[in-house]
Design an enzyme around this catalytic site. Structure first.
Site, PDB file in Angstrom:
ATOM      1  N   HIS A   1       0.831  -1.187   0.000  1.00  0.00           N
ATOM      2  CA  HIS A   1       0.000   0.000   0.000  1.00  0.00           C
ATOM      3  C   HIS A   1       0.879   1.254   0.000  1.00  0.00           C
ATOM      4  CE1 HIS A   1      -3.417  -2.462   1.974  1.00  0.00           C
ATOM      5  NE2 HIS A   1      -3.730  -2.221   0.720  1.00  0.00           N
TER       6      HIS A   1
ATOM      7  N   CYS B   1      -2.958   0.105   9.986  1.00  0.00           N
ATOM      8  CA  CYS B   1      -3.898  -0.840   9.385  1.00  0.00           C
ATOM      9  C   CYS B   1      -4.932  -1.339  10.375  1.00  0.00           C
ATOM     10  CB  CYS B   1      -3.147  -2.043   8.817  1.00  0.00           C
ATOM     11  SG  CYS B   1      -2.065  -1.637   7.450  1.00  0.00           S
TER      12      CYS B   1
END
Lengths: 283, 1045
Positions: free
Chosen positions: A170, A271
């Site tokens: 990401h 996250c």
């Protein structure tokens, strides 16, 4: 109303989710690694405790779902900014249903829910970097242009710029916000390149804090009443050199949080939670 | 007239009727008008004026009667030519004047002749005055009486004498500007051709849709340029901070275009549809820095429409928040006892997709604003609106190189590229070296990154040529407004008559901020009405009618009005204590006058220059050519372009061959340490070679040439603009150094010689000193160079490098020259220098003393005007070039190349150029108004000051050295230092403003202009690129954000 773009880092709530037993074996990962489920759960408990006890956030803990091995990484399921929550459409097929519980929780928090109806769009929250003034959306394996467009539609007040993510899972696998106008960035070439793109694309100026380890660049910044600047970052056990860099932030309350196990699953600190700033008058 | 004026007040109608139907009873109408006027006047000024007005009217009658009779008889004649219904009213005026003239010639030739010119002037002034209601009051005792009452109605503020005076001043300034603009017209009228042409002075009624949705109509001479109408509208709105606004019209394709203030209106609107809209043209990044609430209010109106129409997208919450502030501003506190019904809110448009939920939210939020004044609500509105990502972004549809639909957004910071709603790229102004368009292609040349060696050009396809040009113009204007301290002077037609050279002609943000800081009028009263809800303008309608009536009156009594007006004007000027007004005047003032004045001041110098001009040396022409290439790469015609290409190629080859040596020499040259003439000669020898090659002059000559440019610069400094020239030369050299070291060396050599007085850091100082010493010779050289430049305009290609140098000189010598350079500079600066410029600009704004600052500002405005013109020319040239030849595009690119040049060349030289320009401007200003008081308006500084400025510029060239101006005012020196810093920034950071930040500490308000011209040639065989850049940096008092990049 404090007005547009006020109070970056102000959070009152956090949404987290439990770790299913399926995490150890079935969770997606870019590197083959053995994950100790118990250690992971211990880590996660400590993480939640920091949010709840140390920082005083109201933590909403969603139950783990064994059919969703990656469900602990709630960040990818929603992007929350202000009163608006965009329910994402995760790029990984196996994770799509993670958004259901998230949507429910956000609805309960009275957020304005925006959903992605376009089946061509994919968006992982981990690819969305909100700087307080604008969004950067990493175009990665998990997020595509269409997903970024929908995010731009959902948050019309802000500029939404796309950044190609050449390495890493990401965008936030190698960067995050370390404070207002401060981007923490890894020192790898892809990370530095991405930072340059972000700087070029932005009308605003950002300071950067370069840490030796890309994974260490993912930290959680908050600006909390009575605590000021708070930064949750990696521990010395994980990235000692990077911790030294963080320790140069004299104005921040630095809270090392261990993430040894989840990082094996490409799970960084950000996250594992969705942070929300709910005004009191909004219930 | 009547039909159009119907919307106007009764007074207008009366006036119109009287005018329209003179047969009925002109006298009666006059009387009625007078009565009305007197009544109105009583309110404002008192009975004295009434008496005067009456007396005047009594005196006037002969003229008026005659005129009226004439007008009555002639109407038919007049109407046919105008063809425009709206023009009827104007026609009456016009008719009256022409007829009067005709009659006067027959019956009373002497009187009429005298009066006619006066009338003409008056008419203009009246028109101006009508636009400027205030002046009308004072000046137009008789005629204006009508107008004044109306004005009073319009603006309650007018009650304040001070305000009136200010307005009058503004009007005067505007009138001056108009006069300048309409010089041709005036001259025509005055000339024996009056009779023939007066009929042409037809008046047209313009309809302007204001931001509150009301319609403002006013009469304008058919030949009036955009600025005239714009000023009229601003006057009507009582708006001083007008630089953020503009008028739009719809072209034949129903696309919105900005009315160019410098061009005749009728030549822009093709459909004979005199319909305009008043809009925000430049969205101030920080509205809180605006001085007046009325400005913020107008900005709010624009933004409300932007938001409601969806042009400015925002979220639900933001829609609600903005809407709540709108309610608070327009209706005040929400009364809990009488909550506004939802349907009331639903009648208003806050968002494209307005829902009940949103309206409820708006009402809810409205409650929380209790106690907030309208002005506070506006501020809060703007504070939120300005943060929207699309705030101030002007979107243009385009396709990328792959044919993908994208949007190009022009904003204060640069050019944004959107695909759908996503920002996929961004080009900050500092990153853009050149902006060009060719056919329907739009190109930007990007400064190479840190690791890149070559700049890249990014092309976009637009729908058609018009779209590409419109985008290009918007880019030029936005860059100039937000990035430059002062606008690039549009090239005047005098010297450069080739092609259209569009440049931003208004004040830059820095300048307008400076001017705004000088506003000292009491806050004007104005009514807030929701644009959507109440379409009736509060102030506007009555005001409009008043203005019209006033005009009519003036028309009737042209003669008396003329006299009165002239008197009033003079009085107004005298009274004009408002710096702001003066400033605007300066801005508007013709460069010619200023130049002349400057010349007078510079008497000895000018004489020398003139002598030189008469016999321009061969070398100067070359520089002129260079200048043309560099500065006017756009300006230069196709021929020039071709030549330039050839020249560029040649230069490139020369440069390539000599780069190594030249680079070394440049380095040395760049160092201010080179103080010895010998060093200069050496450097010149090195740099001159390319020039020589081009010129085919021997090396010795080249050296001489080099010295000449230096001398010129020095002379320029010595004089007024001499310094500018040297600076330019230096800049050019620098740029050249970037690509062509030779050129840079030459300039450096000049600097070195200058430095002899003061070593390294202070090259500028040295130059100044040298300039003083050299003044005579240098001046001559400069003049020659200027002449050559002018001459060489046709043959620009031959000596591009020299031309560049010379342009500076020429600029110093004559305004036109400066403008040329500026144009080039503007282009360059706009793109390349923009970044650097910004830092410099901020430094300039820093000026500690307001007075000093004001002086610089004044200078800058004048300079700006000229430069703007030049720049416009240059832009046109560029456009032409672009259209015609790719090479020409390259030449245009050259300015963009400035970054390269800047690093290679010394930014300081550019700064010097700018300074020089400023001095010139000062000189001009001084010519107009020698007094320094009107800081904002124009510099009335003596030639000495100019020289000082020059010296400063030199110092800038030195960058590091402090300004060692001999007689230069402290202010000038400050500006110089600032410019140097900016220059340093340019050169050092390759656009990084960090250095500039330090410069900011220097609070010099004076404006410095730096023009950079780049000539780039690309030889496919060797991929060799020759670049010549000239930079003119105009640092104004205005604050420029260094941070902005």
């Amino acid at each position: 109303m404090a007005g547009l773009m006020a109070g970056f880092g102000h959070y009152t709530h956090a949404i987290v989710r439990g770790i299913p037993a399926s995490l150890a074996k079935e969770a997606l990962r870019t590197n083959q690694a053995e994950v100790d489920l118990d250690k992971a759960r211990t880590e996660h408990d400590a993480y939640v405790q920091v949010l709840r006890t140390r920082l005083g956030l109201e933590v909403v803990e969603l139950p783990a779902d064994e059919s969703l091995p990656d469900c602990v990484f709630v960040e990818d399921a929603a992007v929350v900014c202000g009163d608006t929550a965009l329910i994402t459409r995760p790029g990984a097929e196996s994770r799509r249903r993670e958004t259901e519980a998230m949507k429910e929780a956000l609805t309960d928090l009275n957020m304005n829910i925006v959903e992605i109806a376009d089946e061509n769009a994919t968006l992982d929250g981990g690819d969305v970097l909100f700087t307080g003034r604008e969004f950067f959306v990493g175009l990665s394996k998990r997020t595509n242009q269409r997903g970024a467009e929908i995010l731009a539609d959902a948050f019309k007040d802000y500029a939404v710029s796309t950044v190609p993510v050449l390495e890493g899972l990401h965008l936030k696998s190698f960067c995050s916000m370390g404070g207002p106008g401060l981007i923490v960035i890894g020192s790898s070439d892809p990370a530095q390149k991405a930072l340059k793109i972000m700087q070029q694309m932005s009308d605003h100026r950002y300071d950067k804090l370069t840490v030796p380890d890309d994974l260490a660049a993912n930290c959680i910044y908050m600006n909390l009443p009575n605590k000021g600047h708070v930064l949750l970052h990696c521990t010395t056990d994980e990235f000692p050199e990077s911790v030294k860099v963080f320790e140069k932030l004299k104005d921040h309350m630095l809270i090392p949080v261990s993430n040894l196990e989840k990082v094996k699953l490409d799970g960084a600190l950000t996250c594992c939670s969705v942070l929300i700033n709910k005004k009191k008058h909004n219930n | 007239m009547t039909t159009e004026a119907s919307s106007e007040t009764e007074v207008k109608e009366n006036a119109e009727e009287s005018a329209a139907q003179p047969d009925q009873s002109e006298k009666a109408t006059r009387e009625t008008q007078e009565v009305l006027n007197t009544e109105e006047e009583d309110k404002e000024k008192g009975k004295v004026k009434e008496k005067e007005g009456k007396g005047i009217s009594r005196y006037l009658p002969t003229w008026l009667k005659k005129q009226k009779s004439l007008s009555q008889t002639s109407p038919t004649k007049e109407t046919p030519p105008t063809e425009e219904p709206t023009s009827k009213v104007t026609e009456e005026e016009e008719v009256s004047a022409p007829e009067v003239n005709g009659h006067a010639e027959e019956a009373e030739e002497k009187e009429e002749v005298k009066s006619e010119p006066v009338k003409e002037k008056e008419v203009e002034s009246n028109s101006n005055g009508s636009a400027d209601t205030e002046p009308a009051k004072e000046e137009k005792l008789e005629e204006s009486v009508q107008t004044t009452p109306e004005e009073n109605k319009e603006t309650t503020k007018e009650e304040d004498v001070a305000e009136e005076e200010k307005k009058g001043q503004e009007q005067e300034t505007q009138a001056e500007a108009e006069v300048q603009e309409g010089d041709g017209q005036t001259s025509i009228f005055q000339s024996p051709f009056r009779l023939v042409r007066k009929p042409k002075m037809k008046v047209v009624v313009c309809h302007v849709t204001l931001l509150d949705g009301t319609d403002f109509s006013c009469e304008v001479e058919k030949r009036a340029n955009g600025q005239y109408l714009f000023f009229k509208v601003c006057e009507h709105l009582n708006l001083l901070e007008k630089d953020y606004f503009g008028l739009t019209y719809k072209d034949t394709h129903d696309e919105k275009c900005w009315l160019d203030p410098m061009k005749e209106i009728k030549r822009q609107i093709r459909s004979n549809n005199w319909q305009f809209s008043f809009n925000v043209k430049f969205y101030p990044p920080d509205p809180s820095l605006l001085t007046e609430d009325i400005t913020r209010y107008l900005l709010c109106l624009q933004l409300r429409d932007d938001v409601a129409s969806g042009r400015l997208p925002c979220s639900f919450v933001t829609h609600a928040l903005l809407g709540s502030y709108t309610l608070q501003a327009e209706f005040g506190d929400q009364e809990p006892d009488q909550p506004r019904p939802l349907d009331f809110i639903s009648q208003q448009t806050f968002a494209p997709n307005q829902s009940k939920e949103m309206e409820e939210k708006i009402l809810e939020l409205h409650k929380s604003h209790k106690g907030m004044t309208p002005a506070q609500a506006d501020i809060q509105f703007l504070e939120n609106a300005k943060k929207l990502s699309m705030y101030g972004v002007d979107l243009h549809r385009a396709k990328d190189s792959e044919g993908v639909d994208i949007m190009l957004g022009v904003c204060a910071n640069g050019l944004l590229v959107y695909k759908d709603r996503l920002r996929i790229n961004r080009f900050a102004w500092p990153k853009i070296l050149k902006i060009s368009y060719k056919r329907n292609n739009f190109y930007i040349k990007i400064r190479p990154g840190e690791t890149e060696q070559f700049e890249s050009t990014v092309g976009f396809k637009l729908q058609n040529h018009r779209s590409a040009k419109r985008l290009w113009k918007v880019c030029v204007e936005n860059h100039s407004f937000f990035r430059l301290n002062a606008p690039e002077p549009p090239t005047k037609a005098r010297f450069l008559t080739l092609g259209s050279k569009f440049r931003y002609s208004g004040r830059t943000q820095a300048q307008t901020r400076m001017a705004s800081s000088l506003i000292d009028r009491p806050a004007p009263n104005f009514e807030r009405t929701s644009s959507k809800r109440i379409s009736r303008s509060l102030d506007g309608a009555p005001v409009i009618s008043i203005t019209e009536a006033g005009r009519d009156m003036t028309e009737n009594g042209h003669d008396p009005n003329l006299e009165l007006q002239s008197d009033s004007k003079s009085q107004m000027r005298v009274h004009g204590d408002n710096i702001y007004v003066r400033h605007s005047n300066l801005m508007l003032e013709d460069h010619d006058k200023t130049q002349e004045e400057v010349l007078k001041h510079q008497a000895s110098i000018s004489q020398l220059k003139r002598s030189f001009m008469e016999a321009p040396p061969p070398s100067p022409p070359q520089p002129s050519q260079w200048e043309k290439r560099l500065t006017s790469s756009p300006a230069s015609t196709i021929r020039v372009q071709q030549q330039q290409v050839s020249l560029e190629e040649e230069i490139a080859s020369v440069l390539l061959s000599r780069h190594a040596g030249l680079s070394a020499s440049e380095a040395s040259c760049s160092i201010p340490d080179l103080t010895l003439g010998a060093a200069v000669t050496t450097s010149s020898a090195a740099t001159p070679e390319p020039l020589e090659l081009l010129l085919s002059t021997p090396p010795t000559l080249s050296s001489t040439e080099v010295s000449v440019p230096q001398m010129e610069t020095a002379s320029a400094d010595n004089v007024i603009s001499d310094t500018k020239e040297p600076a330019k030369t230096t800049e050019v050299e620098i740029e050249e150094t970037v690509v062509i070291q030779e050129v840079s060396k030459a300039t450096k050599a000049g600097n070195v010689t200058v430095t002899s007085n003061s070593p390294a850091g202070p090259p500028a100082e040295q130059e100044s000193s040298e300039q003083k010493v050299r003044s005579d010779e240098e001046v001559v050289v400069v003049e020659e160079a200027n002449q050559t430049r002018q001459e060489s305009v046709s043959s620009e290609s031959e000596s591009e490098e020299e031309a560049e140098y010379h342009p500076n000189v020429t600029t110093s010598i004559s305004n036109t020259q400066i403008p040329e350079e500026k144009e080039e500079e503007d282009k360059l600066e706009g793109e390349e220098e923009g970044e650097e410029m910004e830092p410099e600009v901020p430094a300039a704004p820093a000026p500690s003393l307001p007075a000093e600052i004001s002086q610089p500002a004044e200078e800058t405005p004048q300079e700006e005007e000229e430069p703007r013109k030049e720049t416009e020319e240059g832009m046109k040239d560029e456009v032409e070039e672009k259209q015609g030849d790719p090479e020409t595009e390259e030449s245009t690119d050259d300015p963009m190349l400035t970054p390269d040049e800047t690093p290679k060349s010394f930014v300081p030289p550019e700064v010097e150029e700018e300074e020089q320009e400023e001095p010139k401007v000062n000189g001009e200003a001084s010519a107009v108004d020698a007094e320094p008081r009107p800081h904002g308006i124009c510099c009335s500084e003596l030639p000495v000051v100019k020289t000082e400025m020059v010296t400063i510029s030199d110092t800038f060239a030195a960058q590091k050295t402090e300004i060692a101006t001999k007689e230069v005012p402290i202010v000038h020196t400050e500006t110089k230092t600032i410019t140097y810093e900016a220059a340093q920034l340019d050169g050092n950071g390759e656009g990084e403003p960090g250095v500039l930040m330090t410069a900011q500490t220097i609070t010099s308000e004076s404006l410095c202009t730096t023009t950079t011209t780049h000539i780039t040639k690309t030889l496919k065989g060797g991929l060799s690129e020759t670049r010549i850049e000239k930079r003119i940096v105009i640092t104004g008092d205005c604050d420029i954000d260094h941070d902005q990049s």
